[in-house]
Each structure stands twice: as C-alpha cells, then as structure tokens.
Design a protein around this motif. Structure first.
Motif, short mmCIF file in Angstrom:
data_model
loop_
_atom_site.label_atom_id
_atom_site.label_comp_id
_atom_site.label_asym_id
_atom_site.label_seq_id
_atom_site.Cartn_x
_atom_site.Cartn_y
_atom_site.Cartn_z
N VAL A 75 3.07 -4.23 12.09
CA VAL A 75 1.75 -3.75 12.59
C VAL A 75 1.47 -2.80 11.92
O VAL A 75 0.34 -2.45 11.26
CB VAL A 75 1.64 -3.22 14.28
CG1 VAL A 75 0.37 -2.69 14.38
CG2 VAL A 75 2.07 -4.61 14.83
N SER A 76 2.36 -1.67 11.65
CA SER A 76 2.12 -0.47 10.84
C SER A 76 2.29 -0.47 9.51
O SER A 76 2.04 0.27 8.63
CB SER A 76 2.97 0.80 11.44
OG SER A 76 4.20 0.58 10.95
N ASP A 77 2.94 -1.61 9.06
CA ASP A 77 3.48 -1.65 7.63
C ASP A 77 4.73 -0.78 7.19
O ASP A 77 5.15 -0.68 6.23
CB ASP A 77 2.42 -1.72 6.76
CG ASP A 77 1.99 -3.19 6.16
OD1 ASP A 77 2.63 -4.00 6.67
OD2 ASP A 77 0.72 -3.20 5.99
N GLU A 78 5.00 0.11 8.36
CA GLU A 78 6.13 1.16 7.93
C GLU A 78 7.52 0.49 7.40
O GLU A 78 7.81 -0.45 8.12
CB GLU A 78 6.38 1.97 9.25
CG GLU A 78 7.25 3.37 8.73
CD GLU A 78 7.41 4.26 10.13
OE1 GLU A 78 8.23 4.73 10.02
OE2 GLU A 78 6.42 3.71 11.17
N ILE A 79 8.12 0.66 6.44
CA ILE A 79 9.43 0.40 6.06
C ILE A 79 10.46 1.22 6.70
O ILE A 79 10.49 2.28 6.41
CB ILE A 79 9.46 0.25 4.72
CG1 ILE A 79 8.43 -0.71 4.15
CG2 ILE A 79 10.72 -0.18 4.29
CD1 ILE A 79 8.57 -0.92 2.65
N MET A 103 -1.15 -0.10 -0.69
CA MET A 103 -0.33 -0.86 -1.22
C MET A 103 1.31 -0.12 -1.03
O MET A 103 1.26 1.22 -0.96
CB MET A 103 -0.43 -0.55 -2.97
CG MET A 103 0.66 -1.03 -3.64
SD MET A 103 0.34 -1.48 -5.53
CE MET A 103 -0.64 -0.06 -5.96
N LEU A 104 2.09 -0.81 -0.43
CA LEU A 104 3.36 -0.12 0.03
C LEU A 104 3.93 0.48 -0.95
O LEU A 104 3.96 0.37 -2.33
CB LEU A 104 4.49 -1.30 0.58
CG LEU A 104 3.63 -2.32 1.57
CD1 LEU A 104 4.49 -3.32 2.21
CD2 LEU A 104 2.88 -1.60 2.86
N LEU A 105 4.81 1.31 -0.47
CA LEU A 105 5.63 2.08 -1.51
C LEU A 105 7.17 1.67 -1.09
O LEU A 105 7.65 1.88 0.26
CB LEU A 105 5.75 3.66 -1.15
CG LEU A 105 6.46 4.50 -2.20
CD1 LEU A 105 5.85 4.46 -3.49
CD2 LEU A 105 6.30 5.82 -1.92
N GLU A 112 4.38 -1.30 -4.61
CA GLU A 112 4.36 -2.71 -3.96
C GLU A 112 4.30 -3.81 -5.31
O GLU A 112 4.68 -4.62 -5.53
CB GLU A 112 3.50 -2.93 -2.92
CG GLU A 112 3.53 -4.42 -2.31
CD GLU A 112 2.60 -4.70 -1.37
OE1 GLU A 112 1.90 -3.58 -0.89
OE2 GLU A 112 2.38 -5.70 -0.71
#
Lengths: 92, 986
Positions: free
Chosen positions: A72-76, A1-3, A14
């Motif tokens: 790809v990495s879901d990095e924000i 789950m993204l932050l 998220e």
C-alpha cells in the motif's frame, strides 16, 4: 520511483533494478502432482501489506536479493540476501 | 504612458526597461518584470480567453499558476508554440507574441458562444449520453466536431527547435516554496550544514512577502535571503515549479531557464529529478472563489490577485472595485486599493457583524461595508459593469434585494483560503477537513516530509516562520511585525440567488466550465462518490487539477448529499502540478539520442556497399544488398540462389554470445537445455533449446565446448539479454550450489557466416589450419588464424549448406570481412542479409524463436521431440512439458503449407480455415508463421502452426488473405529443401 537499498551497492533508484516477483517460491521436483506444479507456476500471493519479493540490481552489481515491501505505502521494510530465511518465517 | 491602470510608482517592475508585446494582433506596452496578464490589465484588458465548453468570455481571476481562465497560446513560429499557457505566469519579454484560444473568428465575437445559449441541452456528461449512435458518426462527425468546439490551445505541428535538459539532484532537505515558512525552513537546515535545495516558482524569493509594502516584513525577507545565498550548501532555484511528488521522496521540478527571454539557442527548460532526504512543503495557500451567479464574468477576480497586481506590478485591476467576501482578508486588499487611489464601491460581507482589525481599518478609511449581504448576479458582456446585491438571513436564505444594482468595474471575491495541499496529496499524504478554514489541511504523510506555513493551514506569518524553521530542523527569528488577527469566516457553499434558468450560472470549476448546477445533476444521477462526480462533471480535472475549485466542489456535493464535508473526502491530486512541456519530459532523449543504436564491426562496410538495414531490437542489421535497379524482392531472390549455388557471406555479429565457465558449467547446461551436454567434448558444438519452467520454448542456439569447464553459448539476437538474466537468476537463486559464471561477450566477437558449396574453397587459403571435412566436420569448432587474426571457426549452419561461422575479436572484424570479400571475388561470393537468411532457413524448416514460437509452443509442437532428453534429470521445462494440456491431442503443430498456385505468397500471420468461405465466426485452425517466395524450390513456401497439423499432412485447407479470396493450400512437411540434410556435411 522507489529508492532501493541494494545490499551490495547501497541505495539506488528503482530504474536500476528489476523486480522478479514473489520471493521464497520453492521450485518443486519433477515428481510433484499437477496441482502443486500449477501452484508453483501460476499462483502468487497478492497481499495488502508486507510482500516478500525478489529484486535484481540489473544495471548495477547484477545480484539478486530479497525485499519486504508494503504494497500500500510502497515502503521498503527490509532488504536481505538470497538464501536467508524470510523474516518471521512468513514465506508463502 | 498609455497604460491607464498602471500606477506612477511602486511595484517590482523596471520602468526604465519598457517592452512591447503582441496579444491577438495588437501591440501593447509593458515593463520588464510584467507578466502577460499584468501588462494587459495595465491597459484595462480583462478579456483574455473563452471558456472550454460554453465559450464564455473570461478574464484572469488569479495572479499565479492557479489561474484557470486566462489560458493563451504563445506563438513564435517554427515549432515554437505553447498552448494553454497561463497568462498570469508568462513573463513578458520584448517581442512576446501571444494569442487567445478557443475562439473564432475573434476573442470578442466568437461564434462558439452559441454553446452558452444552448447550454440547457449540453449539461454535465451530455457527451456520454448523446454521442452514442449511430456508430458511423463517431470518427467522422462527433470526434472532430466536438474537438473543434470544445477545446483549448492548438498542439504544435512542427518539431520543437528548443533545447531541454534533465538534471539529477540529491539533497538532504528539499524546501518547496520560498515564502515565510520556506525561507525559514531552508535557513534552519542550511545553518545546520545540510545540503539544501530551495525551489520557488517565482522569479524572486519571498512568496507572499516578495513584494510586500510592509517594511519590517521586507527587511526580514532580505536578511534571510542574503544569509541563504551565502550558505555554501544551499542551492536556490527560482522560476522553478515542483510538478510531481512521487515515492520515496522522488520529485520532479521544471526550471523555466529562458522562458522569460526571447527565444534563443540556450537551454529553454530543465527538468530536475530530485531525491531528497527530507521534503519541507511550504507551498502556501490559494484563495477560494465564491460560487455565485455570474462569478465568471471578466473583471471578477480573487481579492488576493488584485493585491498581487497592485504590489508586484503597480497595476490597479479596476478603479471602482466591489468586494465580496466571507472573511477578513479581502478588507486588507480594499484598504490597499483605496490607498492606491481606487474608489472602493463597497465590501459585501456575508457575515452579520464583522469587526476584526482589518475590517475596522477599512471602515476607518471610509469604505462602506454591507453585512449579511451577497452578490446575486452580475452584468456586463465582456467585462462586469454592475452587480446586484441581496440580503441573507442567519440560515443562509436570501431575504430580498439590497438596493438597486451597483456599478463597479471589478468584483474582487474572497471565499477564504485553501492550503495548497497538491504536492502533499501527490506524495500520498492524508488530508483532514478543518472547520475553521473550511478547507482541507495535511494530516500526516507517509514520507519523510512536513508541511509548514499556509499550506499546513497556518495563516499567520510569525507562526508560519516558526513552523518552517522547526521543519528545517532549527529556529529562525520571526519578522518584527504584529500581524492583525482575523475573525472566522462564514462558509457559504453556493450563494443563493433569485435568478434562475439556464443562463444563471454559478461556476465552480472555471477551467472545465462546471457549474454548481452540474454538480447537482451528478448527485441526482447517482454519483455519490466524489471521484465519480469528478469524472461525470470533469470538475478538478485536466491541467487545473482543481487548484481553485476542488474544495468548493466537495462542499457543494456534501451539501447536496446532506453529508458532512469530511465524509465526502477529496479526490486525488495528480501530477503535474502545472503543465509540463513534452520537450522537458523528453530532455535530450530525442532524435539520434532517443535510443541506443547498436552497430556491428562490419556495419560501415555494409553501409558503404549499399546495404538496406532493418532494426532488430537496438541493432541495425543488413537486410539485403540490392544491386543497381533491384528491388527488395529481386535482391533477395538473387542472394538466395547464389548462396546455394556458390557461397554467401552474412554478418552474424548480433547473435547473443555468453561465456559460461566454472567447474559446474556442464551440469548447469544440462539443467537449462532440454538435451544432454554431459558428453560434449572440447572441440564440438551442439544445438540446444531452452524452455521456461512452463514447458514453452524460450530461446535456442548453438553452444560450443571450449574446455571441460568452459563453454561458448550463442543465443538469438533479440534474446541475448533475457537469456543472460535467466541464467543469472537460476544460478544465483535456484542452484547457488553450482559453481558457474556468465559473461556477455556478444560485442567482443565479430561473427561472419560463410555458407554454400564453395565456402571451404574460399576460406581455406585464408586459414593457416586445415579446415577439411575430416579436420573440421559439421558441428565441430577449432581455434584458427584467419587472415592473420587469431579466432575461432565453428561448423554451424543456419542455411542447410556447408557453412563456417568465423569469430574474430570485434576490432578485427572489418579486416577479416574484407579479406573474405577479396578472396570471394574469384568465387562469385554473394553478400546477403537477414531477409535471405530467413528464406534459406525456412526452406530448411529451421525455426526462429519468436516467429515460429510465441511463448505457447513446446518442442513437441515443433516436431523437435528428438531434442528433449528423456534420460537426464531435472531441467527447466521438464515438469512443465508433463502438464496435461501440453500433452493433449489437437495442439497446434509446425507444418509446411504449399499453395496450389506456386506463385502465390501467403500473408504472414494469416489464419487457416477448413473452408474457403467459412461461416462467421470462422473456426481458426492455426496461422501462417513464415511465408516467402523460394527461388531454390521454384515456388512459394510457408511454415504454419496448425491444430493437429502432422495428422493433416496431405489435406487441403484455406488461408484467407488480407485482400483477395482465400488461398487453397496443401499441408506438407515443414522441410522444403534437401529434406535429408545432405548438403550440411562434407
């Protein structure tokens, strides 16, 4: 789950947010050609890499903002307010 | 003591607390601190299960969560049952009741073992090919038969009576694993004042040092543990397994709060949802099995497991152990077992000249070492009793037999060590193949995380401590212990054997019954990607996720393909690391707490007066009010007639209500509704239709002008949240120049719809103001005092009758409702629910968004051209409606259908065809959207979306029914009652 770092509330999970899809899609006026209207309604970028997208802090402040997320990495990589020009002028 | 394999002293068991437990209907003794596996092994019991596919007898090979074989069902009755539980991880408590799985009639004589004899017929992926036809056999024969024959435990049949919790945790540093590296990491971070969460799956801290017999290591462990416990910002969770590592350092951990105690009323398990600033993975390493013929016989175990049973549980897994290794670590186990009284048969080593300190120590202790040697086969039905040895040359070719088969009661193998990279890989970390370890090690992660110690390929304790401390952001002294250096291992993918044929099986994945041969079949069948091999053979799947098997499988596939191991790569490790109970996943979210239930202010009244409710989203809505003896049909027919003949009252509080305010509110309404709002005066209301930008109907409702800059918008019950979200979206992102604010007031107002010719006569005496037709005509609203309560009355009708929608603050809802009911007695007031509402509006041809529309319907399709302004500027959907396809001929249009037989009610959703028995595939002309028996029309009515529908009015078509023949219908206009709309007014 993204932050996700809400510009108004700070980092939140998220689950509090809703993604509104690609950012900086310009809504054309009524006069546009069918092809342009079709592009506005249906055609979206699907990049491998940085994606500019709209998010709303639905279960928080309720505000919309823009996010640069790496698909790809879901990095924000960045969060910036509605109305601000896209970073590097890379709007689709 | 009747535990013949239990040592008199040592171990971390409490000999003063004897326990009894039951396994397969036999009662055994144990001590507090035992696991189910250790206690059974103390009795000499190795046979604990039957394998998944071939039903081969199996015993434990491991002593922890990585165990693939010894899966048991814990059974405590009344819904308390846990299938596929690892006997090696189940802590024994008094009265524990467990049984083996996948066997019938008993573990020792299981008829399913026939699968082992017919195994040549059922190689890898046989089910993909075999059970294809005939199709009719799928659900009758193949599914049930295969499921019974190949399986694990049995799912519960009753609700789970236990309690589960969820807990959120936030920390600066999460340390997973409390071995040497993990303890050092946690202490370094804790000393620096970080908020630390240290998690370990075992009951005690220390990892490999938890039960060490080396004093220096034990001292070090105790010193660190003591300091950690004293640090205020360090939280330690034991009996807790991190099961998943997700994006942005979000992790799940399962805490087994009371699984080690008899079932009780306390919390059973707790699921931790963790967000960590930084994650230190110190998850250790798992010993790798050797792949040789007969390596799955009960009694064949990992050497390290034997050491754990010895040190932690004071159990000798066998008295005459034979060792089979390709590295030094097994020698330490051999020496330890010999020191504990075992008669070590020999150490069989594939290497030609092992001479490290551990090897030397074993030799010095008198242990026979066989070099260049392998195990070529094993014997023993339910337990190994002998092994045949062979010799190997430098190329790995079998050169002959080594003496006669040797007797042994356990065979302890070591193929090297696999860093436990599961969590690293779950967290999208990359892996690199390490030739020295012949295994994969972490190679950079994309998250804020680090791997330290054995899980990072560092097998030396002092170096693991240093790495852990560095990962925790500091330094920690290493234990005062000189660890013997180990020589390199000799990789051997599949141990050669002179045995052949179907029964010569060398297992790679014990849990999924995948042999080296199966992997060969996969490669021959053209599976060259390891991900394909995984699916084809099922290796590394299911609850095991390849903990002991994956590296061996990859190496074997590489050998088969003739490519280097790194080129084959790994499959993806997937969560959960260990099986997670559904109870833990659900937590409190079950039963009444599963989802929110929304009730209106008048809900209690309706419940007390016999209403039957229906779910509309999260709302409970009164569906109909049956009188005694009435079924639903009778109640609805009565209610429908009563409303049109006298008056009826319905609770409409669930309607979405949005307060729209701001100097540009009117301009905004003009842009979101299809019709014009410029001239709507305060005191008036208007029906509006909202479209999405694609031109399709999105929602509808009546909006009232409260003041020039203030409106009260209503939406459909289900659409309220999405309409509000859509308005906010447009306001914030599309038209930020318009000053307008939106507030949901759905729950602030109680709404009562009073309908029928007598409605005014009933209401007027309760209202101080004049509500005559002149003062309050159709589509007007006014502030009013109703039964002493200040509220609003709207002239809105969804029945086609003279109607009043009364809004009062929610807290007064029931009071005003009661006043209306009391006043209604003299008027024969009928309470009605949503079903009658549906029939009445259908009689009038009023649409319901989501019933007559499905996201592909335009206002023109609905015959509502009148509501789309052609004069005003841009609005949502305006350009969309101009799309050629939305203007095309032959679109489906809203019509009415009248069955030739007035008593027949069509199925909703039924298709419409031109002929009674059309040729298949039939051409569908449209479908029925609403269908009811209408008492006011004296016949059935239906609405439908029909291709070119308005052109077809007067023609006859057919509607095939679920059961029975197609029904002939006449296409009619979609208004069945009061087509001129005269009853609304006045």
């Amino acid at each position: 789950m993204l932050l996700i770092d809400c510009p108004h509330c700070g980092p939140r999970a998220e689950i509090e947010f809703h993604c509104g899809g690609q950012a900086h899609v310009v809504r054309p006026g009524v006069e546009v050609e069918d092809a342009d209207w079709e592009r506005y309604l249906f055609v979206r970028a699907n990049p491998k890499g940085a994606h500019l997208e709209r998010w709303v802090h639905l279960h928080g402040c309720g505000r919309w903002f823009n996010v640069v997320r790496h698909t790809v990495s879901d990095e924000i990589e960045r969060v910036y307010p509605m109305g601000e020009a896209p970073p590097g002028g890379t709007a689709a | 003591m009747n535990q013949p394999y239990r040592l008199a002293g040592g171990g971390a068991i409490d000999r003063t607390r004897p326990l009894q437990f039951t396994f397969d209907d036999r009662v055994y003794d144990a001590f507090a601190g035992d696991t189910l596996a250790s206690a059974l092994l103390a009795h000499g019991v190795h046979l604990m299960g039957r394998s998944f596919k071939y039903h081969r007898p199996r015993g434990p090979i491991a002593a922890g969560a990585e165990e693939p074989n010894a899966l048991v069902q814990i059974e405590h009755g009344g819904g308390r049952t846990d299938p596929n539980t690892r006997a090696t991880a189940v802590e024994v408590f008094q009265g524990l009741y467990a049984h083996s799985q996948n066997r019938w009639p008993s573990l020792k004589s299981d008829v399913g073992v026939i699968n082992d004899f017919v195994s040549p017929l059922i190689p890898a992926a046989f089910y993909y090919k075999t059970f294809m036809w005939p199709r009719s056999f799928w659900d009758k024969l193949y599914e049930p038969a295969i499921r019974r024959a190949a399986g694990l435990g049995e799912a519960p049949h009753q609700p789970d009576p236990d309690r589960y919790q969820h807990r959120h945790a936030h920390c600066d540093v999460l340390v997973v694993g409390a071995g040497p590296a993990g303890l050092a990491a946690a202490l370094a971070a804790g000393r620096a004042g970080r908020r630390v969460l240290l998690i370990d799956e075992n009951p005690t801290l220390g990892g490999t040092l938890a039960h060490t017999s080396t004093e220096a290591l034990a001292d070090w462990r105790d010193r660190l543990t003591e300091e950690l416990v004293g640090l205020p910002d360090v939280t330690i969770l034991t009996r807790t397994t991190v099961t998943g590592y997700y994006d942005h350092n979000y992790l799940l951990a399962l805490e087994r709060v009371s699984d080690h105690l008899p079932p009780a009323s306390s919390v059973r398990q707790r699921l931790w949802r963790i967000r960590a600033g930084r994650v230190v993975l110190a998850t250790g390493a798992i010993e790798r099995p050797l792949v040789f013929v007969g390596n799955d016989r009960p009694g064949v175990m990992l050497a390290s497991a034997a050491r754990t049973y010895l040190e932690r549980f004071a159990v000798l897994v066998g008295r005459r152990p034979l060792f089979f290794t390709n590295n030094d670590s097994a020698y330490a186990v051999a020496s330890a077992m010999k020191a504990a009284g075992a008669e070590v048969v020999a150490v069989v080593d594939v290497r030609s000249d092992p001479k490290g300190p551990l090897v030397q120590a074993a030799r010095d202790a008198g242990i026979i070492v066989r070099t260049n040697a392998v195990v070529v086969g094993t014997e023993g039905r339910h337990r190994i009793h002998q092994a045949a040895l062979g010799t190997l040359d430098d190329q790995g070719v079998l050169t002959g037999h080594l003496g006669t088969p040797v007797g042994c009661d356990v065979l302890l193998m070591s193929g090297g060590w696999n860093p436990n990279v599961s969590l690293h890989s779950q967290g999208r970390g990359k892996l690199r193949y390490d030739d020295g370890l012949a295994a994969f090690v972490p190679d950079g992660g994309q998250q804020q995380s680090a791997s330290a110690g054995a899980c990072n390929g560092v097998m030396n304790t002092a170096r693991a401590v240093a790495e852990g401390a560095a990962a925790g952001g500091g330094a920690v002294d290493a234990p005062a212990f000189e660890e013997p250096e180990e020589e390199s291992l000799r990789p051997v993918q599949v141990v050669p054997s002179d045995r052949s044929g179907a029964r010569a099986k060398a297992f790679v994945d014990f849990q999924n019954d995948v042999t080296a041969k199966d992997l060969g079949i996969a490669v021959r069948e053209g599976m060259i990607s390891i991900e394909h091999v995984k699916r084809f053979t099922t290796t590394g799947m299911a609850t095991d996720q390849g903990k002991t098997s994956s590296v061996n499988a990859i190496a074997i596939v590489a050998e088969q393909l003739g490519t280097p191991i790194p080129a084959v790569g790994t499959t993806t490790y997937r969560p959960p690391y260990v099986p997670l109970t559904f109870g833990a996943a659900a937590g409190h979210s079950r039963g009444r707490l599963f989802d929110v239930v929304r009730r209106t202010p008048m809900h209690g009244w309706a419940a007390e007066h016999g209403a039957v409710f229906e779910d509309v989203g999260n709302w409970k809505r009164a569906w109909y009010f049956p009188r005694s003896g009435e079924d639903m049909h009778a109640a609805v027919q009565r209610e429908c007639k009563a409303v049109r003949e006298g008056c009826g009252l319905m609770d409409a509080s669930t309607l979405g209500k949005i307060d729209v305010r701001g100097k540009d509110a009117r301009a905004f309404l003009n842009r979101v509704y299809t019709n014009a709002w410029s001239k709507l005066e305060p005191g008036r209301c208007r029906y509006g239709l909202m479209l999405r930008d694609d031109g399709f109907v999105f929602d509808d409702g009546v909006t009232a002008c409260l003041a020039d800059d203030h409106f009260h918008m209503t939406t459909t019950t289900g659409g309220a949240p999405r309409v509000l979200a859509w308005l906010e979206d447009l306001s914030q992102t599309e038209w930020p120049d318009l000053e307008v604010y939106f507030t949901s007031v759905t729950e602030q107002w109680a709404t009562m719809a009073l309908s029928g010719p007598d409605a005014r006569d009933l209401l007027q005496p309760l209202v101080e103001e004049d509500i005559s037709a002149a003062a309050l005509p159709h589509l007007a609203w006014m502030e009013a005092t109703i039964a002493g309560v200040a509220g609003r009355i709207f002239r809105i009708s969804f029945t086609g009758e003279r109607a009043f929608e009364i809004n009062v603050p929610a807290g007064y809802g029931r009071h005003v409702w009661q006043a209306l009911v009391d006043a209604g007695e003299a008027h024969g007031l009928c309470l009605y629910g949503t079903e009658t509402m549906h029939v009445l509006r259908a009689e009038k041809g009023y649409i319901i968004v989501g019933q007559e529309t499905d996201g592909t319907v335009t206002p023109y399709d609905l015959g509502m051209d009148w509501i789309v302004s052609t004069k005003k500027g841009d609005f949502a959907g305006k350009r969309g409606l101009l799309r050629p396809d939305l203007q095309a001929e032959g679109r489906k249009q809203l019509v009415g259908l009248a069955t030739l037989d007035p008593d027949v009610v069509l199925d909703e959703g039924a298709q419409i065809t031109a002929e009674a028995e059309p040729r298949i595939p039939a051409r569908m002309l449209g479908h029925v959207t609403s269908s009811y028996m209408s008492p006011n029309c004296g016949r059935s009515i239906a609405l439908a979306l029909l291709a070119g529908g308005r052109e077809r009015i007067g023609s006859h078509l057919f509607v095939p029914q679920l059961d029975g023949p197609a029904v002939e219908v006449e296409v009619v206009a979609p208004v069945f009652f009061d087509p001129k709309g005269e009853r609304l007014n006045g």
